[in-house]
Design a protein around this motif. Structure first.
Motif, PDB file in Angstrom:
ATOM      1  N   PRO A  88     -16.657 -25.219   4.200  1.00 18.57           N
ATOM      2  CA  PRO A  88     -16.926 -26.406   3.046  1.00 18.57           C
ATOM      3  C   PRO A  88     -18.199 -25.941   2.223  1.00 18.57           C
ATOM      4  CG  PRO A  88     -16.068 -27.531   5.238  1.00 18.57           C
ATOM      5  CD  PRO A  88     -16.250 -25.822   5.259  1.00 18.57           C
ATOM      6  N   VAL A  89     -18.329 -26.700   1.179  1.00 19.74           N
ATOM      7  CA  VAL A  89     -19.594 -26.201   0.168  1.00 19.74           C
ATOM      8  C   VAL A  89     -20.465 -27.633   0.033  1.00 19.74           C
ATOM      9  CG1 VAL A  89     -20.407 -25.205  -1.840  1.00 19.74           C
ATOM     10  CG2 VAL A  89     -18.494 -24.174  -0.757  1.00 19.74           C
ATOM     11  N   VAL A  90     -21.630 -27.489   0.109  1.00 17.91           N
ATOM     12  CA  VAL A  90     -22.636 -28.850  -0.174  1.00 17.91           C
ATOM     13  C   VAL A  90     -23.434 -28.195  -1.339  1.00 17.91           C
ATOM     14  CG1 VAL A  90     -24.289 -30.150   0.487  1.00 17.91           C
ATOM     15  CG2 VAL A  90     -22.505 -29.554   2.083  1.00 17.91           C
ATOM     16  N   THR A  91     -23.205 -28.910  -2.645  1.00 17.58           N
ATOM     17  CA  THR A  91     -24.000 -28.446  -3.666  1.00 17.58           C
ATOM     18  C   THR A  91     -25.203 -29.275  -3.944  1.00 17.58           C
ATOM     19  OG1 THR A  91     -22.689 -29.838  -5.305  1.00 17.58           O
ATOM     20  CG2 THR A  91     -21.775 -27.692  -4.760  1.00 17.58           C
ATOM     21  N   TYR A  92     -26.225 -28.596  -4.353  1.00 16.57           N
ATOM     22  CA  TYR A  92     -27.328 -29.405  -4.944  1.00 16.57           C
ATOM     23  C   TYR A  92     -28.038 -28.888  -6.046  1.00 16.57           C
ATOM     24  CZ  TYR A  92     -30.923 -25.979  -3.192  1.00 16.57           C
ATOM     25  OH  TYR A  92     -31.854 -24.871  -3.034  1.00 16.57           O
ATOM     26  N   CYS A  93     -28.768 -29.792  -7.003  1.00 13.92           N
ATOM     27  CA  CYS A  93     -29.438 -29.424  -8.114  1.00 13.92           C
ATOM     28  C   CYS A  93     -30.889 -30.113  -8.067  1.00 13.92           C
ATOM     29  CB  CYS A  93     -28.630 -29.974  -9.421  1.00 13.92           C
ATOM     30  SG  CYS A  93     -29.102 -28.933 -10.752  1.00 13.92           S
ATOM     31  N   TRP A  94     -31.416 -30.545  -9.240  1.00 16.40           N
ATOM     32  CA  TRP A  94     -32.782 -30.916  -9.270  1.00 16.40           C
ATOM     33  C   TRP A  94     -32.939 -32.305  -8.415  1.00 16.40           C
ATOM     34  CZ3 TRP A  94     -36.556 -27.889 -10.093  1.00 16.40           C
ATOM     35  CH2 TRP A  94     -36.619 -26.750 -10.773  1.00 16.40           C
ATOM     36  N   GLY A  95     -32.352 -33.283  -8.753  1.00 11.92           N
ATOM     37  CA  GLY A  95     -32.592 -34.455  -8.121  1.00 11.92           C
ATOM     38  C   GLY A  95     -31.567 -35.590  -8.429  1.00 11.92           C
ATOM     39  N   PRO A  96     -32.092 -36.879  -8.377  1.00 14.44           N
ATOM     40  CA  PRO A  96     -30.880 -37.973  -8.521  1.00 14.44           C
ATOM     41  C   PRO A  96     -30.708 -38.139 -10.147  1.00 14.44           C
ATOM     42  CG  PRO A  96     -32.805 -38.894  -7.585  1.00 14.44           C
ATOM     43  CD  PRO A  96     -33.040 -37.290  -7.493  1.00 14.44           C
ATOM     44  N   GLY A  97     -31.703 -37.804 -11.012  1.00 15.37           N
ATOM     45  CA  GLY A  97     -31.526 -37.739 -12.352  1.00 15.37           C
ATOM     46  C   GLY A  97     -30.791 -36.749 -12.914  1.00 15.37           C
ATOM     47  N   CYS A  98     -30.206 -35.732 -12.407  1.00 18.23           N
ATOM     48  CA  CYS A  98     -29.620 -34.770 -12.687  1.00 18.23           C
ATOM     49  C   CYS A  98     -28.187 -34.503 -12.263  1.00 18.23           C
ATOM     50  CB  CYS A  98     -30.269 -33.312 -12.417  1.00 18.23           C
ATOM     51  SG  CYS A  98     -29.369 -31.748 -12.632  1.00 18.23           S
ATOM     52  N   ASP A  99     -26.921 -34.374 -13.107  1.00 21.34           N
ATOM     53  CA  ASP A  99     -25.633 -34.050 -12.417  1.00 21.34           C
ATOM     54  C   ASP A  99     -25.150 -32.765 -12.475  1.00 21.34           C
ATOM     55  OD1 ASP A  99     -25.212 -33.490 -15.147  1.00 21.34           O
ATOM     56  OD2 ASP A  99     -23.805 -35.324 -15.716  1.00 21.34           O
ATOM     57  N   GLY A 100     -26.141 -31.826 -12.441  1.00 21.90           N
ATOM     58  CA  GLY A 100     -25.550 -30.482 -12.077  1.00 21.90           C
ATOM     59  C   GLY A 100     -24.781 -30.327 -10.922  1.00 21.90           C
ATOM     60  N   ALA A 101     -25.463 -30.864  -9.746  1.00 24.34           N
ATOM     61  CA  ALA A 101     -24.525 -30.575  -8.402  1.00 24.34           C
ATOM     62  C   ALA A 101     -23.193 -31.331  -8.516  1.00 24.34           C
ATOM     63  CB  ALA A 101     -25.476 -31.240  -7.403  1.00 24.34           C
ATOM     64  N   THR A 102     -23.110 -32.697  -9.382  1.00 25.78           N
ATOM     65  CA  THR A 102     -21.656 -33.036  -9.428  1.00 25.78           C
ATOM     66  C   THR A 102     -21.003 -32.156 -10.297  1.00 25.78           C
ATOM     67  OG1 THR A 102     -22.847 -35.213  -9.349  1.00 25.78           O
ATOM     68  CG2 THR A 102     -20.760 -34.836 -10.260  1.00 25.78           C
ATOM     69  N   ARG A 103     -21.520 -31.480 -11.311  1.00 25.62           N
ATOM     70  CA  ARG A 103     -20.893 -30.601 -12.113  1.00 25.62           C
ATOM     71  C   ARG A 103     -20.177 -29.475 -11.532  1.00 25.62           C
ATOM     72  NH1 ARG A 103     -24.059 -29.717 -17.002  1.00 25.62           N
ATOM     73  NH2 ARG A 103     -25.559 -31.443 -16.422  1.00 25.62           N
ATOM     74  N   ALA A 104     -21.152 -28.773 -10.555  1.00 26.75           N
ATOM     75  CA  ALA A 104     -20.843 -27.548  -9.584  1.00 26.75           C
ATOM     76  C   ALA A 104     -20.015 -27.982  -8.692  1.00 26.75           C
ATOM     77  CB  ALA A 104     -22.190 -27.190  -9.028  1.00 26.75           C
ATOM     78  N   ALA A 105     -19.881 -29.085  -7.943  1.00 27.36           N
ATOM     79  CA  ALA A 105     -18.936 -29.460  -6.883  1.00 27.36           C
ATOM     80  C   ALA A 105     -17.605 -29.654  -7.815  1.00 27.36           C
ATOM     81  CB  ALA A 105     -19.519 -30.988  -6.428  1.00 27.36           C
ATOM     82  N   LEU A 106     -17.321 -30.152  -8.730  1.00 27.55           N
ATOM     83  CA  LEU A 106     -16.388 -30.480  -9.555  1.00 27.55           C
ATOM     84  C   LEU A 106     -15.709 -28.954  -9.616  1.00 27.55           C
ATOM     85  CD1 LEU A 106     -13.888 -31.485 -11.161  1.00 27.55           C
ATOM     86  CD2 LEU A 106     -15.546 -31.713 -13.172  1.00 27.55           C
ATOM     87  N   ALA A 107     -16.516 -27.936 -10.407  1.00 26.78           N
ATOM     88  CA  ALA A 107     -16.033 -26.732 -10.655  1.00 26.78           C
ATOM     89  C   ALA A 107     -15.597 -25.880  -9.291  1.00 26.78           C
ATOM     90  CB  ALA A 107     -17.315 -25.888 -11.300  1.00 26.78           C
ATOM     91  N   LEU A 108     -16.033 -26.167  -8.207  1.00 27.79           N
ATOM     92  CA  LEU A 108     -15.653 -25.541  -7.051  1.00 27.79           C
ATOM     93  C   LEU A 108     -14.460 -26.190  -6.380  1.00 27.79           C
ATOM     94  CD1 LEU A 108     -19.193 -25.270  -5.371  1.00 27.79           C
ATOM     95  CD2 LEU A 108     -17.690 -23.369  -5.829  1.00 27.79           C
ATOM     96  N   ALA A 109     -14.312 -27.383  -6.918  1.00 29.52           N
ATOM     97  CA  ALA A 109     -13.015 -28.204  -6.062  1.00 29.52           C
ATOM     98  C   ALA A 109     -11.935 -27.891  -7.122  1.00 29.52           C
ATOM     99  CB  ALA A 109     -13.221 -29.770  -6.505  1.00 29.52           C
ATOM    100  N   GLN A 110     -12.039 -27.572  -8.361  1.00 28.47           N
ATOM    101  CA  GLN A 110     -11.052 -27.140  -9.201  1.00 28.47           C
ATOM    102  C   GLN A 110     -10.526 -25.539  -8.790  1.00 28.47           C
ATOM    103  OE1 GLN A 110     -13.278 -27.408 -13.098  1.00 28.47           O
ATOM    104  NE2 GLN A 110     -11.986 -29.440 -13.421  1.00 28.47           N
ATOM    105  N   LEU A 111     -11.489 -24.850  -8.048  1.00 29.18           N
ATOM    106  CA  LEU A 111     -11.130 -23.764  -7.464  1.00 29.18           C
ATOM    107  C   LEU A 111     -10.425 -23.710  -6.164  1.00 29.18           C
ATOM    108  CD1 LEU A 111     -14.264 -21.369  -8.808  1.00 29.18           C
ATOM    109  CD2 LEU A 111     -11.860 -21.536  -9.895  1.00 29.18           C
ATOM    110  N   GLY A 112     -10.315 -24.944  -5.559  1.00 28.27           N
ATOM    111  CA  GLY A 112      -9.946 -25.041  -4.267  1.00 28.27           C
ATOM    112  C   GLY A 112     -10.570 -25.076  -3.293  1.00 28.27           C
TER     113      GLY A 112
END
Length: 157
Positions: A88-112
């Motif tokens: 499993p992978v845990v993603t992070y980015c800058w902070g609560p005001g940034c959705d970069g970790a969410t976008r990264a998690a989505l990209a990783l989930a799309q890859l399985g």
């Protein structure tokens, strides 16, 4: 019975308990917090890989020790060479005001990949007093007493 129409905290009544169980269970399946990540990383086997999804400038400025640098834009091309699909992978980015970790998690989930997002990002990692690495070494600041428990690794919640 409280008049929820006049209560700004309850403009709609709370969900039925069964719906709340489903919702909060889902949140915990998709998110984790910095204290839990820190505690897990301190163990012999955290059970996940931590991915910093920020760009090069953010990575150089400060990063969580042991994190893998994989900017979101690079995930399609580089994930397979850096990450084991069985871990499993845990993603992070800058902070609560940034959705970069969410976008990264989505990209990783799309890859399985199985993936969670570390809520709070590096901002709350630092605010809770956990160490960061940079080109100049490891640095640790005192915990912010308004956002983290003093003298404890967790809030005991």
């Amino acid at each position: 019975m409280t008049n929820t129409a006049m209560n700004p905290a309850l403009p709609m009544p709370p969900a039925a308990p069964a719906d709340a169980v489903d919702f909060f269970t889902a949140r915990l399946r998709f998110q984790t917090d910095v204290s839990d990540v820190h505690y897990s990383l301190d163990s012999d086997d955290p059970g996940f890989v931590l991915v910093d999804s920020r760009g090069e400038a953010g990575w150089q400025q400060a990063r969580v020790p042991g994190a893998v640098h994989l900017p979101r834009a690079d995930i399609p091309a580089r994930a397979a060479g850096l990450l084991d699909p069985a871990v499993p992978v845990v993603t992070y980015c800058w902070g609560p005001g940034c959705d970069g970790a969410t976008r990264a998690a989505l990209a990783l989930a799309q890859l399985g990949y199985q993936v969670k997002e570390m809520i709070g990002g590096i901002e709350y990692w630092i605010r809770e007093g956990f160490p960061v690495e940079s080109a100049t070494g490891t640095e640790q600041r005192p915990a912010d007493p308004l956002t983290a428990p003093l003298g404890s690794i967790t809030c005991a919640c």
